[in-house]
Design a protein around this motif. Structure first.
Motif, PDB file in Angstrom:
ATOM      1  N   LEU A  38      16.695 -29.443 -12.138  1.00 17.64           N
ATOM      2  CA  LEU A  38      16.277 -30.025 -10.853  1.00 17.64           C
ATOM      3  C   LEU A  38      17.203 -29.644  -9.700  1.00 17.64           C
ATOM      4  O   LEU A  38      16.733 -29.277  -8.617  1.00 17.64           O
ATOM      5  CB  LEU A  38      16.189 -31.547 -10.961  1.00 17.64           C
ATOM      6  CG  LEU A  38      15.193 -32.078 -11.991  1.00 17.64           C
ATOM      7  CD1 LEU A  38      15.234 -33.600 -12.022  1.00 17.64           C
ATOM      8  CD2 LEU A  38      13.773 -31.610 -11.687  1.00 17.64           C
ATOM      9  N   LYS A  39      18.499 -29.771  -9.941  1.00 22.28           N
ATOM     10  CA  LYS A  39      19.443 -29.508  -8.850  1.00 22.28           C
ATOM     11  C   LYS A  39      19.297 -28.132  -8.212  1.00 22.28           C
ATOM     12  O   LYS A  39      19.350 -28.012  -6.988  1.00 22.28           O
ATOM     13  CB  LYS A  39      20.884 -29.715  -9.307  1.00 22.28           C
ATOM     14  CG  LYS A  39      21.418 -31.054  -8.842  1.00 22.28           C
ATOM     15  CD  LYS A  39      22.742 -31.444  -9.429  1.00 22.28           C
ATOM     16  CE  LYS A  39      22.903 -32.954  -9.415  1.00 22.28           C
ATOM     17  NZ  LYS A  39      23.729 -33.475 -10.476  1.00 22.28           N
ATOM     18  N   PRO A  40      19.127 -27.070  -9.001  1.00 19.03           N
ATOM     19  CA  PRO A  40      18.950 -25.752  -8.362  1.00 19.03           C
ATOM     20  C   PRO A  40      17.830 -25.729  -7.330  1.00 19.03           C
ATOM     21  O   PRO A  40      17.969 -25.095  -6.282  1.00 19.03           O
ATOM     22  CB  PRO A  40      18.626 -24.830  -9.546  1.00 19.03           C
ATOM     23  CG  PRO A  40      19.261 -25.486 -10.718  1.00 19.03           C
ATOM     24  CD  PRO A  40      19.173 -26.961 -10.466  1.00 19.03           C
ATOM     25  N   HIS A  41      16.748 -26.433  -7.596  1.00 17.40           N
ATOM     26  CA  HIS A  41      15.637 -26.445  -6.629  1.00 17.40           C
ATOM     27  C   HIS A  41      16.028 -27.181  -5.361  1.00 17.40           C
ATOM     28  O   HIS A  41      15.651 -26.781  -4.261  1.00 17.40           O
ATOM     29  CB  HIS A  41      14.389 -27.076  -7.250  1.00 17.40           C
ATOM     30  CG  HIS A  41      13.792 -26.257  -8.343  1.00 17.40           C
ATOM     31  ND1 HIS A  41      13.349 -24.971  -8.129  1.00 17.40           N
ATOM     32  CD2 HIS A  41      13.582 -26.529  -9.655  1.00 17.40           C
ATOM     33  CE1 HIS A  41      12.887 -24.487  -9.277  1.00 17.40           C
ATOM     34  NE2 HIS A  41      13.010 -25.418 -10.215  1.00 17.40           N
ATOM     35  N   ILE A  42      16.781 -28.256  -5.526  1.00 12.67           N
ATOM     36  CA  ILE A  42      17.229 -29.022  -4.357  1.00 12.67           C
ATOM     37  C   ILE A  42      18.181 -28.175  -3.518  1.00 12.67           C
ATOM     38  O   ILE A  42      18.064 -28.091  -2.294  1.00 12.67           O
ATOM     39  CB  ILE A  42      17.920 -30.340  -4.779  1.00 12.67           C
ATOM     40  CG1 ILE A  42      16.924 -31.238  -5.526  1.00 12.67           C
ATOM     41  CG2 ILE A  42      18.494 -31.059  -3.558  1.00 12.67           C
ATOM     42  CD1 ILE A  42      17.538 -32.506  -6.103  1.00 12.67           C
ATOM     43  N   LYS A  54      18.507 -24.898  -3.525  1.00 11.24           N
ATOM     44  CA  LYS A  54      17.799 -23.741  -2.964  1.00 11.24           C
ATOM     45  C   LYS A  54      17.077 -24.142  -1.678  1.00 11.24           C
ATOM     46  O   LYS A  54      17.123 -23.441  -0.679  1.00 11.24           O
ATOM     47  CB  LYS A  54      16.779 -23.250  -3.998  1.00 11.24           C
ATOM     48  CG  LYS A  54      16.268 -21.853  -3.771  1.00 11.24           C
ATOM     49  CD  LYS A  54      15.560 -21.311  -5.016  1.00 11.24           C
ATOM     50  CE  LYS A  54      14.332 -22.106  -5.423  1.00 11.24           C
ATOM     51  NZ  LYS A  54      13.585 -21.455  -6.520  1.00 11.24           N
ATOM     52  N   SER A  55      16.440 -25.297  -1.736  1.00  7.78           N
ATOM     53  CA  SER A  55      15.713 -25.808  -0.577  1.00  7.78           C
ATOM     54  C   SER A  55      16.655 -26.092   0.581  1.00  7.78           C
ATOM     55  O   SER A  55      16.374 -25.788   1.731  1.00  7.78           O
ATOM     56  CB  SER A  55      14.958 -27.067  -0.998  1.00  7.78           C
ATOM     57  OG  SER A  55      14.495 -27.755   0.107  1.00  7.78           O
ATOM     58  N   ARG A  56      17.821 -26.647   0.266  1.00  4.83           N
ATOM     59  CA  ARG A  56      18.799 -26.948   1.299  1.00  4.83           C
ATOM     60  C   ARG A  56      19.364 -25.689   1.920  1.00  4.83           C
ATOM     61  O   ARG A  56      19.531 -25.600   3.126  1.00  4.83           O
ATOM     62  CB  ARG A  56      19.936 -27.763   0.712  1.00  4.83           C
ATOM     63  CG  ARG A  56      19.562 -29.188   0.521  1.00  4.83           C
ATOM     64  CD  ARG A  56      20.765 -30.021   0.272  1.00  4.83           C
ATOM     65  NE  ARG A  56      20.462 -31.393   0.584  1.00  4.83           N
ATOM     66  CZ  ARG A  56      21.343 -32.353   0.623  1.00  4.83           C
ATOM     67  NH1 ARG A  56      22.607 -32.081   0.394  1.00  4.83           N
ATOM     68  NH2 ARG A  56      20.992 -33.585   0.888  1.00  4.83           N
ATOM     69  N   CYS A  57      19.676 -24.718   1.075  1.00  2.00           N
ATOM     70  CA  CYS A  57      20.247 -23.469   1.578  1.00  2.00           C
ATOM     71  C   CYS A  57      19.263 -22.767   2.488  1.00  2.00           C
ATOM     72  O   CYS A  57      19.648 -22.220   3.522  1.00  2.00           O
ATOM     73  CB  CYS A  57      20.650 -22.552   0.422  1.00  2.00           C
ATOM     74  SG  CYS A  57      22.269 -22.959  -0.214  1.00  2.00           S
ATOM     75  N   ASP A  80       8.912 -28.863   2.456  1.00  2.00           N
ATOM     76  CA  ASP A  80      10.093 -28.221   1.883  1.00  2.00           C
ATOM     77  C   ASP A  80      10.769 -29.034   0.799  1.00  2.00           C
ATOM     78  O   ASP A  80      11.760 -28.592   0.219  1.00  2.00           O
ATOM     79  CB  ASP A  80      11.096 -27.900   2.991  1.00  2.00           C
ATOM     80  CG  ASP A  80      10.560 -26.829   3.908  1.00  2.00           C
ATOM     81  OD1 ASP A  80      10.616 -27.019   5.128  1.00  2.00           O
ATOM     82  OD2 ASP A  80      10.052 -25.818   3.374  1.00  2.00           O
ATOM     83  N   ILE A  81      10.273 -30.214   0.548  1.00  3.04           N
ATOM     84  CA  ILE A  81      10.831 -31.010  -0.544  1.00  3.04           C
ATOM     85  C   ILE A  81      10.320 -30.404  -1.852  1.00  3.04           C
ATOM     86  O   ILE A  81       9.109 -30.270  -2.049  1.00  3.04           O
ATOM     87  CB  ILE A  81      10.400 -32.490  -0.458  1.00  3.04           C
ATOM     88  CG1 ILE A  81      10.796 -33.083   0.883  1.00  3.04           C
ATOM     89  CG2 ILE A  81      11.025 -33.280  -1.601  1.00  3.04           C
ATOM     90  CD1 ILE A  81      10.353 -34.534   1.070  1.00  3.04           C
TER      91      ILE A  81
END
Lengths: 152, 201
Positions: free
Chosen positions: B138-142, B144-147, B99-100
């Protein structure tokens, strides 16, 4: 007075590097990343580039000697060098790399040799010019390499 | 650039065999407020992430065993030994790491290469030289993954009749996620960066 002469000299050196196509916009991107926290960033990256590119060119030279007509090997090595050139904004070198790869694709060994000689020359000239540029910058003092305003 | 309201910056693991490129990507990331670790190979990346190269598919390392959580991995494609693509595959095969978000960088604009990476689960593909403007992707992917993680945790909690978690509370990467491994290419907004850049060869 001397101080601003050096500034002008640095600016002029840089302008000619761009006008003559030695450097492209990517070099500006690198300079933009330099700031008070990282005051010698550009010079450090350039120095690493020359170490890296010298090594890659030695590899290519050896491949051309030891693996005659091994065009795919030559191409793979040149691809690495080209990538390195593009990272630093070394435009003329990058173009010569592209030219080499095209000639390689035509399986023209002599053409590759000639292209490689051009590349070596460009490498040497770029190194010399950038060394002069950084030398003048250092003499001109911190104001010349001052941080640009960070606009977002 | 807005920083998410968490106490620690996001941590990016950058993988590139070229030293000048490593220096560049590190600076780009730090300038964009990321915490950065750089390594020069895929196998060192796996080592850092806490999985062993030979048994990555069978050994599941719980994320708490990682000294520092990694929020995103950015890797060069062309590397000797393990390529960026090989590394991507190993990450996606690992239940603790899949999931990273993974971003691939390459100096070659080869559509089949790009598609192959995206199909294997890469979240983004950057054409080198990477620009400062690329960092904002980059941040949106991080996030999105967290959400997705929090949503799944919430689902699990709802099923067991306990209170749901607040989505904004940061947690480490969890290995309990059941999210699907492969991300579809359609999920990505930008596949090829738009640049006025002369194309060579």
């Amino acid at each position: 007075m001397e101080y601003s002469n050096l500034q002008r000299q640095a600016a002029s050196l840089k302008k000619s590097l761009f006008d003559q196509g030695y450097l492209d916009e990517q070099f500006c991107q690198i300079e933009y990343l330099q700031d008070e926290a990282s005051p010698n960033f550009t010079e450090e990256v350039v120095s690493l580039f020359f170490e890296n590119s010298t090594r890659l060119m030695t590899n290519i030279e050896q491949a051309m000697e030891k693996n005659p007509r091994d065009f795919s090997r030559w191409d793979v090595n040149m691809q690495q060098l080209k990538g390195s050139c593009s990272s630093i904004g070394a435009s003329r070198m990058k173009n010569e790399c592209t030219s080499f790869r095209n000639i390689c694709g035509d399986e023209n060994a002599e053409g590759c040799m000639r292209s490689f000689q051009n590349l070596k020359r460009e490498h040497g000239v770029l190194r010399q010019k950038l060394e002069s540029y950084f030398q003048v910058l250092r003499q001109a003092g911190p104001a010349v390499t001052a941080a640009r305003p960070r606009g977002m | 650039m807005a920083v998410v309201a968490s106490e620690t910056p996001f941590h990016v693991l950058a993988v590139d065999d070229s030293l000048p490129d490593r220096k560049l990507i590190e600076r780009l990331l730090k300038t964009s407020s990321f915490q950065v670790t750089t390594v020069d190979s895929g196998s060192k990346a796996l080592q850092f992430l806490g999985i062993h190269d030979d048994d990555a598919s069978t050994v599941s390392v719980h994320a708490h065993q990682l000294d520092v959580a990694v929020n995103l991995i950015i890797t060069d494609y062309c590397m000797p030994g393990m390529t960026g693509y090989d590394l991507l595959k190993k990450i996606k095969e690992s239940s603790s790491l899949r999931d990273i978000p993974v971003v691939i960088m390459s100096s070659e604009n080869i559509p089949s290469r790009i598609n192959r990476c995206l199909e294997e689960g890469a979240d983004e593909f950057f054409l080198k030289p990477v620009q400062l403007s690329d960092m904002s992707k980059l941040k949106p992917h991080i996030l999105k993954s967290r959400c997705r993680e929090h949503y799944e945790q919430e689902q699990q909690h709802q099923q067991s009749d306990s209170n749901s978690n607040d989505c904004s509370s940061p947690t480490n990467m969890s290995s309990s996620s059941d999210s699907s491994r492969k991300r579809k290419a359609e999920d990505n907004e930008e596949i090829l960066p738009q640049k006025n850049r002369p194309r060579h060869s």
